[in-house]
Design a protein around this motif. Structure first.
Motif, PDB file in Angstrom:
ATOM      1  N   ALA A 376     -20.409  48.798 -24.020  1.00  0.00           N
ATOM      2  CA  ALA A 376     -19.468  48.936 -25.127  1.00  0.00           C
ATOM      3  C   ALA A 376     -18.418  49.997 -24.830  1.00  0.00           C
ATOM      4  CB  ALA A 376     -20.228  49.280 -26.410  1.00  0.00           C
ATOM      5  N   CYS A 377     -18.848  51.107 -24.236  1.00  0.00           N
ATOM      6  CA  CYS A 377     -17.899  52.171 -23.894  1.00  0.00           C
ATOM      7  C   CYS A 377     -16.894  51.689 -22.849  1.00  0.00           C
ATOM      8  CB  CYS A 377     -18.651  53.393 -23.378  1.00  0.00           C
ATOM      9  SG  CYS A 377     -19.696  54.209 -24.600  1.00  0.00           S
ATOM     10  N   LEU A 378     -17.373  51.002 -21.816  1.00  0.00           N
ATOM     11  CA  LEU A 378     -16.469  50.500 -20.774  1.00  0.00           C
ATOM     12  C   LEU A 378     -15.491  49.486 -21.357  1.00  0.00           C
ATOM     13  CD1 LEU A 378     -19.088  50.020 -17.921  1.00  0.00           C
ATOM     14  CD2 LEU A 378     -17.290  51.763 -17.983  1.00  0.00           C
ATOM     15  N   GLU A 379     -15.985  48.606 -22.220  1.00  0.00           N
ATOM     16  CA  GLU A 379     -15.108  47.585 -22.789  1.00  0.00           C
ATOM     17  C   GLU A 379     -14.063  48.205 -23.725  1.00  0.00           C
ATOM     18  OE1 GLU A 379     -13.363  43.950 -23.809  1.00  0.00           O
ATOM     19  OE2 GLU A 379     -14.588  44.569 -22.095  1.00  0.00           O
ATOM     20  N   TYR A 380     -14.461  49.195 -24.511  1.00  0.00           N
ATOM     21  CA  TYR A 380     -13.498  49.823 -25.411  1.00  0.00           C
ATOM     22  C   TYR A 380     -12.426  50.559 -24.612  1.00  0.00           C
ATOM     23  CZ  TYR A 380     -11.731  52.132 -29.608  1.00  0.00           C
ATOM     24  OH  TYR A 380     -10.934  52.562 -30.643  1.00  0.00           O
ATOM     25  N   ALA A 381     -12.827  51.204 -23.521  1.00  0.00           N
ATOM     26  CA  ALA A 381     -11.839  51.851 -22.659  1.00  0.00           C
ATOM     27  C   ALA A 381     -10.851  50.818 -22.120  1.00  0.00           C
ATOM     28  CB  ALA A 381     -12.532  52.576 -21.509  1.00  0.00           C
ATOM     29  N   ALA A 382     -11.359  49.648 -21.727  1.00  0.00           N
ATOM     30  CA  ALA A 382     -10.478  48.604 -21.211  1.00  0.00           C
ATOM     31  C   ALA A 382      -9.523  48.111 -22.286  1.00  0.00           C
ATOM     32  CB  ALA A 382     -11.315  47.449 -20.663  1.00  0.00           C
ATOM     33  N   ARG A 383     -10.015  47.925 -23.487  1.00  0.00           N
ATOM     34  CA  ARG A 383      -9.153  47.446 -24.579  1.00  0.00           C
ATOM     35  C   ARG A 383      -8.093  48.468 -24.949  1.00  0.00           C
ATOM     36  NH1 ARG A 383     -12.667  43.740 -28.783  1.00  0.00           N
ATOM     37  NH2 ARG A 383     -13.918  42.636 -27.219  1.00  0.00           N
ATOM     38  N   MET A 384      -8.424  49.739 -24.815  1.00  0.00           N
ATOM     39  CA  MET A 384      -7.461  50.797 -25.144  1.00  0.00           C
ATOM     40  C   MET A 384      -6.579  51.165 -23.953  1.00  0.00           C
ATOM     41  SD  MET A 384      -8.136  51.191 -28.276  1.00  0.00           S
ATOM     42  CE  MET A 384      -7.170  52.634 -28.682  1.00  0.00           C
ATOM     43  N   GLY A 385      -6.851  50.589 -22.775  1.00  0.00           N
ATOM     44  CA  GLY A 385      -6.064  50.908 -21.590  1.00  0.00           C
ATOM     45  C   GLY A 385      -6.234  52.335 -21.130  1.00  0.00           C
ATOM     46  N   THR A 386      -7.450  52.857 -21.251  1.00  0.00           N
ATOM     47  CA  THR A 386      -7.739  54.265 -20.996  1.00  0.00           C
ATOM     48  C   THR A 386      -8.808  54.427 -19.920  1.00  0.00           C
ATOM     49  OG1 THR A 386      -7.249  54.782 -23.311  1.00  0.00           O
ATOM     50  CG2 THR A 386      -8.552  56.385 -22.096  1.00  0.00           C
ATOM     51  N   PRO A 387      -8.641  55.308 -18.945  1.00  0.00           N
ATOM     52  CA  PRO A 387      -9.714  55.571 -17.972  1.00  0.00           C
ATOM     53  C   PRO A 387     -10.944  56.155 -18.659  1.00  0.00           C
ATOM     54  CG  PRO A 387      -7.637  56.494 -17.224  1.00  0.00           C
ATOM     55  CD  PRO A 387      -7.439  56.103 -18.651  1.00  0.00           C
ATOM     56  N   LEU A 388     -12.071  56.038 -18.000  1.00  0.00           N
ATOM     57  CA  LEU A 388     -13.317  56.579 -18.535  1.00  0.00           C
ATOM     58  C   LEU A 388     -14.266  56.886 -17.393  1.00  0.00           C
ATOM     59  CD1 LEU A 388     -15.260  57.129 -20.971  1.00  0.00           C
ATOM     60  CD2 LEU A 388     -15.989  54.737 -20.743  1.00  0.00           C
ATOM     61  N   MET A 389     -14.928  58.049 -17.480  1.00  0.00           N
ATOM     62  CA  MET A 389     -16.059  58.348 -16.604  1.00  0.00           C
ATOM     63  C   MET A 389     -17.313  58.338 -17.456  1.00  0.00           C
ATOM     64  SD  MET A 389     -16.722  61.564 -14.023  1.00  0.00           S
ATOM     65  CE  MET A 389     -18.246  61.710 -13.065  1.00  0.00           C
ATOM     66  N   LEU A 390     -18.278  57.490 -17.072  1.00  0.00           N
ATOM     67  CA  LEU A 390     -19.515  57.301 -17.819  1.00  0.00           C
ATOM     68  C   LEU A 390     -20.679  57.754 -16.942  1.00  0.00           C
ATOM     69  CD1 LEU A 390     -20.492  55.813 -20.513  1.00  0.00           C
ATOM     70  CD2 LEU A 390     -20.995  53.896 -19.012  1.00  0.00           C
ATOM     71  N   TYR A 391     -21.414  58.766 -17.384  1.00  0.00           N
ATOM     72  CA  TYR A 391     -22.490  59.360 -16.588  1.00  0.00           C
ATOM     73  C   TYR A 391     -23.828  59.127 -17.279  1.00  0.00           C
ATOM     74  CZ  TYR A 391     -25.290  63.067 -14.368  1.00  0.00           C
ATOM     75  OH  TYR A 391     -26.275  63.776 -13.716  1.00  0.00           O
ATOM     76  N   VAL A 392     -24.850  58.693 -16.524  1.00  0.00           N
ATOM     77  CA  VAL A 392     -26.157  58.348 -17.083  1.00  0.00           C
ATOM     78  C   VAL A 392     -27.237  59.170 -16.376  1.00  0.00           C
ATOM     79  CG1 VAL A 392     -27.781  56.491 -17.613  1.00  0.00           C
ATOM     80  CG2 VAL A 392     -25.319  56.000 -17.503  1.00  0.00           C
ATOM     81  N   PHE A 393     -28.066  59.876 -17.143  1.00  0.00           N
ATOM     82  CA  PHE A 393     -29.126  60.685 -16.559  1.00  0.00           C
ATOM     83  C   PHE A 393     -30.354  60.663 -17.456  1.00  0.00           C
ATOM     84  CE2 PHE A 393     -26.580  63.547 -19.177  1.00  0.00           C
ATOM     85  CZ  PHE A 393     -27.525  64.276 -19.875  1.00  0.00           C
ATOM     86  N   SER A 394     -31.484  61.113 -16.920  1.00  0.00           N
ATOM     87  CA  SER A 394     -32.730  61.165 -17.676  1.00  0.00           C
ATOM     88  C   SER A 394     -33.613  62.255 -17.081  1.00  0.00           C
ATOM     89  CB  SER A 394     -33.447  59.812 -17.615  1.00  0.00           C
ATOM     90  OG  SER A 394     -34.536  59.763 -18.514  1.00  0.00           O
ATOM     91  N   ASP A 395     -34.546  62.747 -17.888  1.00  0.00           N
ATOM     92  CA  ASP A 395     -35.424  63.817 -17.408  1.00  0.00           C
ATOM     93  C   ASP A 395     -36.639  63.208 -16.718  1.00  0.00           C
ATOM     94  OD1 ASP A 395     -35.830  62.902 -20.063  1.00  0.00           O
ATOM     95  OD2 ASP A 395     -37.186  64.547 -20.512  1.00  0.00           O
ATOM     96  N   GLY A 396     -36.582  63.158 -15.399  1.00  0.00           N
ATOM     97  CA  GLY A 396     -37.636  62.553 -14.616  1.00  0.00           C
ATOM     98  C   GLY A 396     -37.466  61.046 -14.520  1.00  0.00           C
ATOM     99  N   SER A 397     -38.566  60.351 -14.215  1.00  0.00           N
ATOM    100  CA  SER A 397     -38.522  58.897 -14.084  1.00  0.00           C
ATOM    101  C   SER A 397     -39.938  58.356 -14.227  1.00  0.00           C
ATOM    102  CB  SER A 397     -37.910  58.506 -12.734  1.00  0.00           C
ATOM    103  OG  SER A 397     -37.699  57.105 -12.659  1.00  0.00           O
ATOM    104  N   VAL A 398     -40.115  57.081 -13.880  1.00  0.00           N
ATOM    105  CA  VAL A 398     -41.419  56.429 -13.974  1.00  0.00           C
ATOM    106  C   VAL A 398     -41.727  55.725 -12.657  1.00  0.00           C
ATOM    107  CG1 VAL A 398     -41.467  56.099 -16.470  1.00  0.00           C
ATOM    108  CG2 VAL A 398     -40.282  54.438 -15.037  1.00  0.00           C
ATOM    109  N   SER A 399     -42.967  55.299 -12.505  1.00  0.00           N
ATOM    110  CA  SER A 399     -43.354  54.565 -11.308  1.00  0.00           C
ATOM    111  C   SER A 399     -44.341  53.470 -11.679  1.00  0.00           C
ATOM    112  CB  SER A 399     -43.981  55.503 -10.268  1.00  0.00           C
ATOM    113  OG  SER A 399     -45.199  56.043 -10.765  1.00  0.00           O
ATOM    114  N   SER A 400     -44.514  52.535 -10.752  1.00  0.00           N
ATOM    115  CA  SER A 400     -45.432  51.420 -10.943  1.00  0.00           C
ATOM    116  C   SER A 400     -46.527  51.480  -9.878  1.00  0.00           C
ATOM    117  CB  SER A 400     -44.673  50.094 -10.836  1.00  0.00           C
ATOM    118  OG  SER A 400     -45.562  48.993 -10.844  1.00  0.00           O
ATOM    119  N   ASN A 401     -47.722  51.018 -10.240  1.00  0.00           N
ATOM    120  CA  ASN A 401     -48.792  50.913  -9.245  1.00  0.00           C
ATOM    121  C   ASN A 401     -48.839  49.521  -8.618  1.00  0.00           C
ATOM    122  OD1 ASN A 401     -49.903  49.275 -11.216  1.00  0.00           O
ATOM    123  ND2 ASN A 401     -51.674  50.587 -11.615  1.00  0.00           N
ATOM    124  N   GLY A 402     -47.838  48.685  -8.929  1.00  0.00           N
ATOM    125  CA  GLY A 402     -47.747  47.364  -8.328  1.00  0.00           C
ATOM    126  C   GLY A 402     -48.333  46.246  -9.159  1.00  0.00           C
TER     127      GLY A 402
END
Length: 519
Positions: A376-402
């Motif tokens: 939604a953020c990327l699309e709104y930036a496109a509709r407004m003709g405006t650049p955007l930097m979008l950064y995604v982070f999280s505290d740690g992560s997860v794993s699978s045992n298969g």
């Protein structure tokens, strides 16, 4: 084996064997406390968009006085910045964004490494194009929940103008001590907003789930909490005059008051030592009131609900979606302010990403919703003709045992069975209305190394010696700030703007930079 069904994205996570939640971050990571939208301010108005083009300026005589009062209208001309803080330890690498060994995203890991990242042997990226999607420039797994959500909400034009970079980087699981949040640094990089300096989804010093690096914190711009459309419209109060009169008449009255005040103050001795300073404050106060009435007297100016690009037929969200999901309302509030130029940086915090529930569907549904918010953020930036930097982070992560979850929502992928800081990564996407951002490097091999800053070992864990950011969250934030400045062609100013940085010399910083400037 009897497998528990996936949880709705708004349901709390209670089967994690983590013990009783004790802190705000514990509650947020498990979805027991709802996240909110972070609005923050760094301007981009004058260079990239003019959503207020239909609004009239003040009368010429007052426009001249307004300039002398330093009333900020057009922001600081910086690229809008929005970050997503996925509280709890979301899966970033492999199952969402591809992360490879030294050489880039397609320097593939071992089958065991991908298994730890939740991908079974029949869905490995090394099997080729059926499992690699580059529609956003950055390579995602084709079955990524993030990707599917982004694709749902973006047009072909928005995707064509987007590129990205992934940063393999460890961060601790389920802790308040990850200084992930870059907002103070974005402000320090020169960005500023028309209405706000910074804002966040919670009342913490960082405005989000993760804390900010201590040396970047500036109490004067502590984030303001915003998490719904009414918070956005409540940022400006034009008083009762608007409503008793229509907007144009109200502006005329305020302009008249400003002129009378300006005229009379020249004939009055205030008997105050700082007479000139006091008079200037009074003049500017009246002018600012007239200016606010002019620009925000129309309630649709700030309200995301009334923006047809955001809500309704032809909008990014349908009315049903918008009314039923608070995360969509939060995201809409932030992107309205940031991309519209009223604010320049924001952080959307979404809780419930500690999703190692012994099945896969819960995480998939939450990744999908986060992807829709990003898209939604990327699309709104496109509709407004405006650049955007979008950064995604999280505290740690997860794993699978298969072990495989072959349910409808699990889709034959590995169950999430535990926390894993070693599989953690962050990524950012950059939208440029002038065309897809170009990676640094004169050859495909060099460009691949700029699209992935650092690398993972074949076993699917972060190689901690691969970059300064790989094992130090403070330096991860500095790497993001360097890349933000580089998009403006200001990488050479990074050392003077952040004299306490620890990214090394110019050669190292060039290695940690993804894109050529876009402005």
């Amino acid at each position: 084996m009897r497998r528990l069904p996936p949880l709705h994205p708004d349901m709390p996570l209670t089967r994690l064997n983590h013990g009783r939640p004790m802190t705000r971050r514990d509650f947020l990571a498990r979805g027991l406390l709802r996240g909110a939208g972070l609005v923050s301010s760094l301007g981009v108005f004058s260079l990239f968009s003019n959503p207020r083009a239909a609004m009239a300026a003040l009368a010429p005589d007052l426009e001249n006085l307004k300039a002398g009062c330093g009333i900020q209208v057009a922001g600081a001309g910086k690229i809008p910045f929005i970050c997503f803080d996925l509280a709890g330890g979301a899966s970033m690498a492999g199952s969402n964004v591809l992360v490879g060994r030294e050489g880039g995203q397609e320097a593939f890991l071992s089958a065991a490494g991908y298994s730890m990242q939740g991908l079974p042997g029949n869905m490995l990226p090394s099997l080729g194009s059926p499992f690699i999607d580059r529609s956003l420039g950055l390579a995602f797994h084709t079955d990524s929940g993030f990707l599917q959500g982004i694709l749902e909400k973006t047009s072909a034009g928005a995707r064509a103008g987007t590129n990205g970079c992934v940063i393999p980087a460890r961060s601790e699981n389920d802790t308040a001590n990850n200084p992930h949040n870059p907002l103070y640094g974005i402000f320090k990089a020169g960005a500023n907003g028309e209405l706000l300096a910074l804002a966040g989804s919670s009342s913490s010093d960082s405005g989000g789930n993760s804390m900010a690096p201590a040396w970047l914190i500036d109490p004067s711009v502590r984030p303001t909490k915003v998490d719904r459309p009414s918070d956005v419209t409540g940022l400006v109060n034009t008083g009762k005059l608007v409503g008793l009169l229509d907007q144009s008449d109200a502006v005329a009255v305020m302009e008249a008051v400003a002129r009378i005040s300006h005229s009379k103050l020249g004939q009055v001795d205030t008997a105050v030592t700082q007479d000139a300073v006091l008079k200037e404050l009074m003049r500017c106060g009246y002018i600012e009131a007239a200016d606010i009435t002019d620009r925000y007297g129309d309630p649709s100016a700030l309200n995301p609900v009334l923006d047809t690009n955001i809500v309704g037929d032809g909008g990014i969200f349908t009315e049903a979606e918008f009314n039923s999901d608070s995360e969509f309302r939060k995201t809409a509030s932030i992107m309205k302010l940031v991309i519209g130029g009223y604010a320049g940086a924001g952080c959307v915090t979404i809780g419930g990403y500690d999703y190692h529930t012994g099945e896969r569907g819960t995480g998939e549904l939450r990744d999908l919703r986060a992807g829709r918010c990003m898209g939604a953020c990327l699309e709104y930036a496109a509709r407004m003709g405006t650049p955007l930097m979008l950064y995604v982070f999280s505290d740690g992560s997860v794993s699978s045992n298969g072990r495989i979850d072959d349910s409808i929502n699990g889709r034959g992928k590995g169950e999430w069975t535990g926390d894993s800081s070693g599989t953690a990564a962050s990524f950012f996407l950059v939208y440029n209305p002038g065309g897809r951002p170009q990676l640094l490097g004169g050859s495909p091999d060099e460009q691949a190394r700029h699209q992935q800053l650092g690398w993972m070992r074949a076993n699917g864990s972060v190689e901690t010696a691969s970059s300064p950011a790989a094992n130090n969250v403070n330096l991860l934030v500095e790497t993001v700030l360097l890349n933000y400045m580089a998009l403006h062609g200001e990488a050479g100013l990074f050392g003077s703007r952040f004299p306490l940085h620890s990214l090394g010399n110019a050669t190292m910083m060039e290695r940690l930079t993804a894109f050529q400037p876009i402005v």
